[in-house]
Scaffold this motif. Structure first.
Motif, short mmCIF file in Angstrom:
data_model
loop_
_atom_site.label_atom_id
_atom_site.label_comp_id
_atom_site.label_asym_id
_atom_site.label_seq_id
_atom_site.Cartn_x
_atom_site.Cartn_y
_atom_site.Cartn_z
N SER A 29 0.82 -1.20 0.00
CA SER A 29 0.00 0.00 0.00
C SER A 29 0.86 1.26 0.00
O SER A 29 0.60 2.21 -0.76
CB SER A 29 -0.92 0.00 1.23
N ARG A 34 -2.93 0.78 -5.73
CA ARG A 34 -4.34 1.16 -5.60
C ARG A 34 -5.26 0.12 -6.23
O ARG A 34 -6.43 0.39 -6.50
CB ARG A 34 -4.58 2.54 -6.25
N GLU A 137 -6.73 2.20 1.61
CA GLU A 137 -7.19 3.21 0.65
C GLU A 137 -7.57 4.52 1.32
O GLU A 137 -7.34 5.60 0.78
CB GLU A 137 -8.36 2.66 -0.16
#
Length: 321
Positions: A29, A34, A137
């Motif tokens: 990440s 993504r 995210e």
């Protein structure tokens, strides 16, 4: 899945290597990824399995799903740092003989690029590897709802547990979040994220009843999140899960809370014994855990039964051993 044995020495060695090389524990990440890692992609998965083996003959499935939107993005980092405490309490203190743990991450299927990520049930240091692959995210829809219902759909229809199927014993499901679920499981989101074809939506309460047949299901609302202590959120989940809603005043106590909840559910300890174990291992979480689990006490939640959807295979009820 679920082979191997957890080693704190292996975890510590990996942690020292990351520190020495400046590598993040969430390198996938933090490198800018993504898209969902192929090892965590729920699409096309028949089932994540928790199975008995010669090595682990009495497996108990423990699933931990965490919201990674907004302020909840710090939760997996805390879980990763506290893995030794979680596994240490479960194993060294004998709360569970053969725990098999699955980690998953929940986003918002209405707007996030990665709304659902689901690892494997593991018994060894691959747990640390799974955590390292999650995309944190940090999105979400900003309307006090996330796609918890989609995650519960996956757990109800795409996991297979020997503890349940062989011994009639439910696993454990912990959802760590700070918002409400949407009111229904939507066919379009199931198709796009998981790959199933549904003829009609599934009401939230129906999917909750379905997942609770296989799992003792808990919702943890931790401090530090956007809606920590929010009575609207707590009442929403208490209406669905009853006493199995845990308001936690310290995010750092999440692993200890999970471990003691499992210990209580397995009748391995009472709350006082669990708190004494925390003191013995040098944890500072006893006060927070004591307050968080006061409502739960020493028993597993009653089995929730509901109407079985027409396309759900398998037994409708299960008798506790």
């Amino acid at each position: 899945m679920g082979s191997g044995t957890w080693s704190t020495d292996v975890y510590d060695a990996a942690d020292r290597y990351r520190r020495a090389t400046g590598t993040s524990a969430f390198a996938y990440s933090d490198s800018g990824a993504r898209t969902v890692h192929k090892g965590l992609d729920p699409k096309g998965v028949t089932a994540r399995e928790s199975r008995d083996s010669d090595e682990h003959p009495d497996s108990v499935a423990i699933a931990v799903l965490f919201d990674v939107t907004g302020s909840m993005g710090s939760v997996p980092r805390v879980l990763q740092q506290k893995l030794p405490q979680l596994l240490g309490l479960l194993l060294r203190k004998g709360y569970v003989t053969d725990p098999q743990i699955l980690f998953g991450a929940i986003g918002d299927a209405t707007c996030d690029r990665v709304p659902l990520q689901v690892g494997q049930f593991e018994s060894d240091n691959r747990l640390d590897e799974d955590l390292s692959r999650f995309v944190l995210e940090g999105g979400g829809g900003g309307q006090m709802t996330e796609s918890y219902e989609l995650a519960m759909y996956f757990m109800a229809r795409h996991t297979s547990l020997d503890c349940y199927e062989k011994r009639g014993k439910r696993g454990y499901l912990f959802i760590i979040g700070d918002e409400q679920a949407y009111s229904r499981v939507k066919p379009s989101e199931v198709r796009d994220v998981i790959g199933d074809k549904l003829s009609e939506p599934i009401a939230l309460r129906a999917i909750v009843d379905e997942v609770r047949r296989m799992y003792d299901t808990y919702y943890i609302l931790p401090a530090g999140s956007s809606y920590a202590g929010n009575t609207t959120i707590l009442d929403f989940w208490r209406d669905l899960l009853g006493q199995n809603v845990i308001a936690l005043d310290d995010l750092d106590a999440v692993c200890e809370t999970i471990a003691l909840t499992v210990g209580l559910g397995e009748d391995s300890i009472d709350l006082d014994e669990g708190l004494a174990d925390l003191d013995e291992v040098g944890s500072a979480a006893a006060g927070s855990v004591s307050k968080a689990l006061a409502r739960i006490g020493g028993g597993r939640a009653p089995l929730a039964r509901g109407a079985t959807p027409s396309d759900l295979a398998g037994p409708v009820t299960v008798e506790r051993l």
